[in-house]
Design a protein around this motif. Structure first.
Motif, PDB file in Angstrom:
ATOM      1  N   PRO A  99      -0.945  30.905 -24.714  1.00  0.00           N
ATOM      2  CA  PRO A  99       0.459  30.425 -24.759  1.00  0.00           C
ATOM      3  C   PRO A  99       0.758  29.602 -26.001  1.00  0.00           C
ATOM      4  CG  PRO A  99      -0.489  30.084 -22.582  1.00  0.00           C
ATOM      5  CD  PRO A  99      -1.617  30.472 -23.483  1.00  0.00           C
ATOM      6  N   THR A 100      -0.178  28.717 -26.381  1.00  0.00           N
ATOM      7  CA  THR A 100       0.041  27.892 -27.573  1.00  0.00           C
ATOM      8  C   THR A 100       0.079  28.746 -28.827  1.00  0.00           C
ATOM      9  OG1 THR A 100      -1.096  26.044 -26.512  1.00  0.00           O
ATOM     10  CG2 THR A 100      -0.800  25.923 -28.892  1.00  0.00           C
ATOM     11  N   MET A 101      -0.801  29.730 -28.909  1.00  0.00           N
ATOM     12  CA  MET A 101      -0.841  30.605 -30.074  1.00  0.00           C
ATOM     13  C   MET A 101       0.452  31.406 -30.204  1.00  0.00           C
ATOM     14  SD  MET A 101      -2.467  31.740 -32.665  1.00  0.00           S
ATOM     15  CE  MET A 101      -4.073  31.028 -32.316  1.00  0.00           C
ATOM     16  N   ILE A 102       0.942  31.940 -29.101  1.00  0.00           N
ATOM     17  CA  ILE A 102       2.167  32.742 -29.137  1.00  0.00           C
ATOM     18  C   ILE A 102       3.359  31.883 -29.551  1.00  0.00           C
ATOM     19  CG2 ILE A 102       3.795  34.053 -27.730  1.00  0.00           C
ATOM     20  CD1 ILE A 102       1.391  35.039 -26.097  1.00  0.00           C
ATOM     21  N   LYS A 103       3.509  30.701 -28.943  1.00  0.00           N
ATOM     22  CA  LYS A 103       4.628  29.820 -29.286  1.00  0.00           C
ATOM     23  C   LYS A 103       4.540  29.348 -30.729  1.00  0.00           C
ATOM     24  CE  LYS A 103       5.457  28.073 -24.614  1.00  0.00           C
ATOM     25  NZ  LYS A 103       5.465  26.871 -23.738  1.00  0.00           N
ATOM     26  N   SER A 104       3.323  29.054 -31.192  1.00  0.00           N
ATOM     27  CA  SER A 104       3.142  28.596 -32.567  1.00  0.00           C
ATOM     28  C   SER A 104       3.489  29.699 -33.552  1.00  0.00           C
ATOM     29  CB  SER A 104       1.700  28.123 -32.779  1.00  0.00           C
ATOM     30  OG  SER A 104       1.520  27.604 -34.072  1.00  0.00           O
ATOM     31  N   LEU A 105       3.081  30.931 -33.250  1.00  0.00           N
ATOM     32  CA  LEU A 105       3.390  32.050 -34.142  1.00  0.00           C
ATOM     33  C   LEU A 105       4.886  32.362 -34.135  1.00  0.00           C
ATOM     34  CD1 LEU A 105       0.409  34.503 -33.467  1.00  0.00           C
ATOM     35  CD2 LEU A 105       0.876  33.233 -35.568  1.00  0.00           C
ATOM     36  N   VAL A 106       5.535  32.281 -32.971  1.00  0.00           N
ATOM     37  CA  VAL A 106       6.983  32.536 -32.905  1.00  0.00           C
ATOM     38  C   VAL A 106       7.729  31.472 -33.694  1.00  0.00           C
ATOM     39  CG1 VAL A 106       8.973  32.575 -31.355  1.00  0.00           C
ATOM     40  CG2 VAL A 106       6.878  33.777 -30.718  1.00  0.00           C
ATOM     41  N   PHE A 107       7.333  30.218 -33.542  1.00  0.00           N
ATOM     42  CA  PHE A 107       7.954  29.118 -34.285  1.00  0.00           C
ATOM     43  C   PHE A 107       7.781  29.321 -35.790  1.00  0.00           C
ATOM     44  CE2 PHE A 107       7.308  24.717 -36.032  1.00  0.00           C
ATOM     45  CZ  PHE A 107       8.649  24.353 -36.017  1.00  0.00           C
ATOM     46  N   SER A 108       6.565  29.681 -36.204  1.00  0.00           N
ATOM     47  CA  SER A 108       6.295  29.910 -37.628  1.00  0.00           C
ATOM     48  C   SER A 108       7.047  31.136 -38.134  1.00  0.00           C
ATOM     49  CB  SER A 108       4.787  30.092 -37.856  1.00  0.00           C
ATOM     50  OG  SER A 108       4.065  28.956 -37.424  1.00  0.00           O
ATOM     51  N   LEU A 109       7.177  32.155 -37.293  1.00  0.00           N
ATOM     52  CA  LEU A 109       7.878  33.378 -37.697  1.00  0.00           C
ATOM     53  C   LEU A 109       9.369  33.109 -37.911  1.00  0.00           C
ATOM     54  CD1 LEU A 109       7.616  36.438 -38.169  1.00  0.00           C
ATOM     55  CD2 LEU A 109       8.105  36.767 -35.747  1.00  0.00           C
ATOM     56  N   ILE A 110       9.976  32.313 -37.042  1.00  0.00           N
ATOM     57  CA  ILE A 110      11.398  31.982 -37.201  1.00  0.00           C
ATOM     58  C   ILE A 110      11.617  31.226 -38.507  1.00  0.00           C
ATOM     59  CG2 ILE A 110      13.305  30.620 -36.262  1.00  0.00           C
ATOM     60  CD1 ILE A 110      12.186  31.216 -33.470  1.00  0.00           C
ATOM     61  N   LEU A 111      10.767  30.229 -38.779  1.00  0.00           N
ATOM     62  CA  LEU A 111      10.897  29.473 -40.030  1.00  0.00           C
ATOM     63  C   LEU A 111      10.647  30.359 -41.240  1.00  0.00           C
ATOM     64  CD1 LEU A 111       9.090  26.135 -39.053  1.00  0.00           C
ATOM     65  CD2 LEU A 111      11.548  26.547 -39.223  1.00  0.00           C
ATOM     66  N   MET A 112       9.728  31.309 -41.111  1.00  0.00           N
ATOM     67  CA  MET A 112       9.442  32.226 -42.215  1.00  0.00           C
ATOM     68  C   MET A 112      10.667  33.079 -42.546  1.00  0.00           C
ATOM     69  SD  MET A 112       6.950  35.533 -42.213  1.00  0.00           S
ATOM     70  CE  MET A 112       8.232  36.437 -41.342  1.00  0.00           C
ATOM     71  N   ASP A 269       2.718  22.244 -27.716  1.00  0.00           N
ATOM     72  CA  ASP A 269       2.662  23.658 -27.346  1.00  0.00           C
ATOM     73  C   ASP A 269       3.322  24.558 -28.380  1.00  0.00           C
ATOM     74  OD1 ASP A 269       5.229  22.854 -26.935  1.00  0.00           O
ATOM     75  OD2 ASP A 269       5.446  23.784 -24.950  1.00  0.00           O
ATOM     76  N   GLN A 270       3.976  23.976 -29.404  1.00  0.00           N
ATOM     77  CA  GLN A 270       4.573  24.761 -30.485  1.00  0.00           C
ATOM     78  C   GLN A 270       3.804  24.611 -31.795  1.00  0.00           C
ATOM     79  OE1 GLN A 270       8.748  23.970 -30.911  1.00  0.00           O
ATOM     80  NE2 GLN A 270       9.275  24.886 -28.950  1.00  0.00           N
ATOM     81  N   SER A 271       2.709  23.873 -31.775  1.00  0.00           N
ATOM     82  CA  SER A 271       1.919  23.670 -32.998  1.00  0.00           C
ATOM     83  C   SER A 271       0.447  23.635 -32.631  1.00  0.00           C
ATOM     84  CB  SER A 271       2.332  22.365 -33.696  1.00  0.00           C
ATOM     85  OG  SER A 271       1.505  22.125 -34.807  1.00  0.00           O
ATOM     86  N   LEU A 305     -10.924  30.088 -33.648  1.00  0.00           N
ATOM     87  CA  LEU A 305      -9.827  30.680 -32.877  1.00  0.00           C
ATOM     88  C   LEU A 305      -8.508  30.561 -33.628  1.00  0.00           C
ATOM     89  CD1 LEU A 305     -10.714  29.352 -29.305  1.00  0.00           C
ATOM     90  CD2 LEU A 305     -10.948  31.698 -30.138  1.00  0.00           C
ATOM     91  N   MET A 306      -8.317  29.450 -34.310  1.00  0.00           N
ATOM     92  CA  MET A 306      -7.086  29.244 -35.071  1.00  0.00           C
ATOM     93  C   MET A 306      -7.025  30.149 -36.293  1.00  0.00           C
ATOM     94  SD  MET A 306      -5.665  25.637 -36.567  1.00  0.00           S
ATOM     95  CE  MET A 306      -4.106  25.540 -37.460  1.00  0.00           C
TER      96      MET A 306
END
Length: 332
Positions: A99-112, A269-271, A305-306
């Motif tokens: 869950p943390t990985m998915i939220k972090s990637l979605v957050f990073s993708l939006i900013l990208m 959970d977003q980072s 993992l990161m």
């Protein structure tokens, strides 16, 4: 007498030709030796750089499989004698990995995506249009690249802790807004071209658009296309290498960022970077593992993992990424 002169000249010219040939051979041998030394020197430099970069990575990956016995066995180096997946199992549990990985990637993708949209337009404007104070404004872009973000952390914190541009928030809501504990500050900064490394991305797009021939735009204008149509339908599709370069840079740096995440108190959970930074403390508090050596093994597993999504992204986009870096003019 004539025959004697002919034989003398023939012998003399033959000796001169032999000397010239020998000199050319010596020169060729010297050049070959110089090329060999330069190649050997380059190989040693590249090998040393690769070792400095990859040795810690291999060490982290290896240590993540170490058991307690391997950690304290002086005979074990890189290859564990009793490998275990316990470190990964606990790291996945503490990090709430998927869950943390998915939220972090979605957050990073939006900013990208926001950075590609904003920085590409700014870079295109600097590359193709003349307007007042253009040199000064581009100098501000360069300053964004060279000034460390730590020097402006206090103004940024104060701005978003009591967000009230021109008094509008007080006029509308009756009080300033506080965006601490939310990702809103990152969205606002990125949208206005002041996000993480936005200055560098503007510079990349500016260099790339300057390298494209102006005849492309002139042909579009002759066909009746406006500025916005020309940009979105003609210029931006031709800038795919630079778009991919900025996309990889932005996604990776946003994904690994902890400075802005801690400054604006973005939820963990977003980072995943924040999760990693608190992994050792969570292990000590929840599982009472106080041994620093063993704690570092769990931390190594969390780092591996990161790294996995970042490595996969680079492997998939490697060709386009390298092409974009070469064509953008970035060196060093």
């Amino acid at each position: 007498m004539i025959q004697f002169i002919k034989r003398f000249l023939k012998k003399h010219l033959s000796s001169l030709s032999d000397e010239a040939t020998a000199m050319n051979e010596r020169q060729a041998l010297a050049n070959s030796f110089k090329e060999f030394l330069m190649g050997l020197f380059r190989f040693i430099i590249i090998l040393g750089i690769c070792y400095m970069i990859l040795a810690p990575v291999f060490g982290i990956i290896s240590n993540s499989f170490f058991s307690n016995k391997d950690a304290y066995n002086p005979m074990v180096y890189l290859i564990p004698q009793d490998p275990t997946l316990e470190r990964y199992e606990m790291a996945v549990e503490i990090l709430d990995y998927l869950p943390t990985m998915i939220k972090s990637l979605v957050f990073s993708l939006i900013l990208m995506l926001m950075q590609i949209f904003t920085c590409s337009m700014v870079g295109y404007g600097f590359a193709r249009f003349d307007f007042p104070l253009k040199g000064l404004l581009f100098g501000c872009v360069v300053i964004m690249i060279v000034i460390p973000t730590h020097t402006i952390m206090l103004p940024l914190y104060m701005t978003f802790r009591l967000f009230d541009p021109f008094g509008l928030c007080t006029l509308i809501f009756g009080q300033p807004l506080s965006f601490m504990g939310t990702p809103v500050p990152m969205y606002i900064m990125t949208l206005f071209g002041c996000g993480l490394r936005s200055g560098l991305y503007i510079y990349i797009f500016n260099q790339f658009f300057r390298g494209l021939p102006k005849e492309i735009e002139e042909a579009a204008l002759v066909d009746g296309a406006g500025i916005w149509y020309t940009y979105f339908r003609v210029m931006l599709p031709n800038a795919v290498p630079s778009v991919i370069t900025v996309a990889v840079f932005s996604l990776v740096w946003q994904y690994n960022d902890t400075f802005f995440a801690k400054l604006f108190l973005i939820p963990q959970d977003q980072s995943i970077g924040i999760r990693i930074s608190s992994l050792v403390a969570n292990i000590a508090n929840q599982y009472q593992i106080m041994d620093k050596t063993i704690q570092n093994l769990y931390l190594d597993a969390g780092i591996v993992l990161m790294m996995i999504p970042v490595v996969l992204i680079y492997v998939l986009l490697q060709k386009h990424f390298i092409e974009g870096v070469e064509r953008s003019g970035i060196v060093g």
